[in-house]
Design a protein around this motif. Structure first.
Motif, PDB file in Angstrom:
ATOM      1  N   ASN A   1     -13.748   3.715  -0.092  1.00 25.23           N
ATOM      2  CA  ASN A   1     -14.854   3.966  -1.012  1.00 25.23           C
ATOM      3  C   ASN A   1     -14.691   5.291  -1.748  1.00 25.23           C
ATOM      4  OD1 ASN A   1     -17.213   1.886  -0.888  1.00 25.23           O
ATOM      5  ND2 ASN A   1     -16.519   2.056   1.236  1.00 25.23           N
ATOM      6  N   ILE A   2     -14.176   6.299  -1.072  1.00 26.59           N
ATOM      7  CA  ILE A   2     -13.925   7.590  -1.717  1.00 26.59           C
ATOM      8  C   ILE A   2     -12.884   7.432  -2.815  1.00 26.59           C
ATOM      9  CG2 ILE A   2     -12.873   9.863  -1.395  1.00 26.59           C
ATOM     10  CD1 ILE A   2     -14.180  10.003   1.314  1.00 26.59           C
ATOM     11  N   LEU A   3     -11.791   6.794  -2.476  1.00 25.84           N
ATOM     12  CA  LEU A   3     -10.695   6.616  -3.431  1.00 25.84           C
ATOM     13  C   LEU A   3     -11.115   5.745  -4.614  1.00 25.84           C
ATOM     14  CD1 LEU A   3      -7.785   6.104  -0.865  1.00 25.84           C
ATOM     15  CD2 LEU A   3      -8.156   8.105  -2.318  1.00 25.84           C
ATOM     16  N   ARG A   4     -12.060   4.841  -4.389  1.00 30.89           N
ATOM     17  CA  ARG A   4     -12.541   3.974  -5.462  1.00 30.89           C
ATOM     18  C   ARG A   4     -13.656   4.627  -6.277  1.00 30.89           C
ATOM     19  NH1 ARG A   4     -10.094  -0.443  -7.256  1.00 30.89           N
ATOM     20  NH2 ARG A   4     -12.081  -1.536  -7.551  1.00 30.89           N
TER      21      ARG A   4
ATOM     22  N   ASN B   1      -3.189   1.492  -7.103  1.00 29.90           N
ATOM     23  CA  ASN B   1      -2.925   0.049  -7.075  1.00 29.90           C
ATOM     24  C   ASN B   1      -2.836  -0.516  -5.662  1.00 29.90           C
ATOM     25  OD1 ASN B   1      -2.825  -0.156  -9.880  1.00 29.90           O
ATOM     26  ND2 ASN B   1      -0.644   0.316  -9.962  1.00 29.90           N
ATOM     27  N   THR B   2      -2.743   0.376  -4.672  1.00 30.65           N
ATOM     28  CA  THR B   2      -2.604  -0.093  -3.284  1.00 30.65           C
ATOM     29  C   THR B   2      -3.760   0.346  -2.381  1.00 30.65           C
ATOM     30  OG1 THR B   2      -1.210   1.833  -2.754  1.00 30.65           O
ATOM     31  CG2 THR B   2      -0.091  -0.208  -3.408  1.00 30.65           C
TER      32      THR B   2
END
Length: 264
Positions: free
Chosen positions: A101-104, A161-162
């Motif tokens: 969620n942080i990365l998104r 992307n990953t």
């Protein structure tokens, strides 16, 4: 003059409205539109506000998620009934959810409880290390090293992307960890230090999070699949705690008697 214009000089209200409504993907929702609809919020604005409020409530409630388990351990001075594999897996489970969620860039109110429960799970693990004689210093060092390697992989190896890989593996981790605990309960015919309060919060939280995720983030398949699996497995654990309630009480009473006898 609309409500939004009337409140334009109030920095706190505008900041709060921006936090609640600015990230909503619907064209019918924005800070200006929602403030203009006061005092009767439109349905899209109201549903977003309700989702935010529920999200905050879940985060606050999660602060005591593991408290009953921790209390049971400290009271009995035992981690009997707890699966070490399940506890380690929970750390990865909650870490995956939080970091994804942080990365998104998702709203904190959509996942904040994962941090709280993650920290509490780490406290449970530290108690397992303290009260489980089979776990030595080498095991602890290996566990810490493995988690540090995991962190490096998440923040230094994964690319935008990953990032989805974190949530792709979460249902697998969930089934493995909760499955290990379910199996241990079935074999032991008792649930030891596990708490029905914690399990109930996990079950209710997962159910509610399905709704708030759809409202705040959208139909993120990876997140919703994880919550769906969590609902199923927590429901099984909840039933086991009820079924083995009498056996668990007897087990803990016998354990307490043994410790009292040793002291004498």
């Amino acid at each position: 003059m609309g409500a939004a214009a009337a409140l334009s000089d109030n920095g706190f209200i505008l900041a709060l409205a921006t936090w609640i409504w600015e990230s909503d993907p619907s064209p019918l929702v924005s800070p200006t539109i929602c403030l203009d609809s006061l005092p009767l919020l439109s349905s899209p604005c109201l549903s977003r506000l309700v989702a935010k409020t529920i999200g905050i409530g879940i985060i606050f409630a999660s602060c005591i998620n593991k408290a009953p388990v921790i209390w049971n351990i400290l009271q009995s001075k035992s981690v009997a009934g707890l699966s070490v594999v399940a506890s380690y897996g929970e750390v990865i489970l909650y870490s995956n959810a939080a970091f994804y969620n942080i990365l998104r860039g998702n709203p904190f109110t959509a996942y904040g409880e994962t941090f709280s429960v993650l920290l509490q799970t780490m406290v449970v693990i530290s108690l397992i290390w303290a009260y489980e004689p089979k776990i030595g210093k080498a095991d602890i060092v290996a566990a810490v090293a493995a988690y540090c390697t995991y962190l490096f992989g998440v923040f230094r190896v994964l690319t935008p992307n990953t990032h989805y890989i974190l949530m792709v593996y979460n249902p697998i981790v969930l089934v493995s960890t909760r499955g290990a605990q379910i199996r241990a309960n079935f074999v032991n015919k008792q649930t030891g230090a596990q708490s029905i309060a914690t399990t109930s919060m996990n079950l209710a939280g997962s159910l509610v999070r399905i709704a708030t995720t759809i409202r705040e983030i959208g139909f993120d398949f990876h997140i919703l699949r994880s919550y769906g699996a969590s609902v199923t497995l927590n429901a099984i654990l909840f039933v086991q705690i009820l079924i083995y309630k009498a056996n668990t009480k007897q087990f803990l009473d016998d354990l307490k008697k043994k410790k009292t006898t040793k002291k004498e």
